[in-house]
Design an enzyme around this catalytic site. Structure first.
Site: not given
Ligand code: GSH
Length: 225
Positions: A12, A39, A52, A65
């Site tokens: 990630c 998950k 995450v 983040s």
């Molecule tokens: N806007 C969020 C984006 C975080 C994000 O997109 N995380 C992805 C992994 S890189 C995630 O957890 N996706 C959920 C999934 O794949 O179900 C941040 O800045 O933390």
């Protein structure tokens, strides 16, 4: 000293921002990588968006983040955001630009055919040209000091280390400042240590499994090697 746990995923890029920020501040933390395809229940229970990174701070949960990195910057030294409010707002805007660039990278590696790949590649090239105009003399985004903008773009550039093992995406030909910035970030200890030693192999497996145009380029390159 707070007890910090970063809930993360091996690949990630948003979790890397938090890991880089913690490392720049020499802050010890525990990292728990989860499987996003399966998950755990405890994660679903504490993650409002199911994404995450999460940062558990003495048992309380921060998500997203940007607020995670802002919290770390407000509570731990050295400060990575500029002190001037206008400059700080500009940095936050470029961090949003990094997030949009990550979406565009997702578009590139998911492009189903050559035409879509080429138009998404051209879109990304335009974004890096725009970034080139924002850069000064380096080595980092705002000059000599490493900032949260650097923590946001290091994972952006890291994707291309893997893409370029298989195909020349030719995205940085007209952006010498971006190229130099990418090199400086790749050498930074906090950036190198934000992923595991197996990151490249994991990302390769992930990309091959997309069944996209890039997956085919990678398979062809591997067959020729
Ligand atoms: N806007 C969020 C984006 C975080 C994000 O997109 N995380 C992805 C992994 S890189 C995630 O957890 N996706 C959920 C999934 O794949 O179900 C941040 O800045 O933390």
């Amino acid at each position: 000293m707070p007890d910090l746990e970063l809930v993360s995923h091996h690949l990630c890029p948003y979790a890397q921002r938090a890991a880089i920020t913690l490392s720049e501040k020499n802050q010890p933390f525990r990292r728990t990588d989860i499987d996003l395809a399966d998950k755990p229940d405890w994660f679903e229970a504490i993650s409002p968006l199911g994404k995450v990174p999460l940062l558990r701070v003495n048992g309380r949960v921060l998500f997203e983040s940007a607020p995670i990195c802002d919290y770390l910057d407000e509570t731990l030294t050295p400060q990575l955001h500029p002190a001037d409010p206008l400059e700080r707002a500009e940095h936050r805007a470029w961090i949003a630009f990094a997030s949009a660039t990550l979406d565009a990278i997702g578009g590139l590696y998911n492009a189903p055919d050559q035409a879509a790949f080429e138009s998404r590649r051209a879109d990304l090239a335009g974004r890096f040209e725009r970034l080139e105009e924002a850069l000064g003399d380096g080595p980092f985004f705002a000059g000599a000091a490493f900032s949260l903008v650097d923590a946001a773009f290091a994972p952006v550039f890291r994707y291309f280390d893997t893409f370029e093992r298989f195909t020349d995406v030719a995205l940085f030909a007209h952006t010498p400042k971006v190229r130099a910035w990418r090199r400086a970030l790749a050498e930074r200890t906090s950036v190198r240590e934000a992923v595991g030693a197996d990151y490249g192999d994991r990302l390769t497996r992930f990309l091959v499994a997309r069944n996209s145009w890039l997956s085919r380029l990678m398979a062809d390159a591997a067959a020729l090697a």
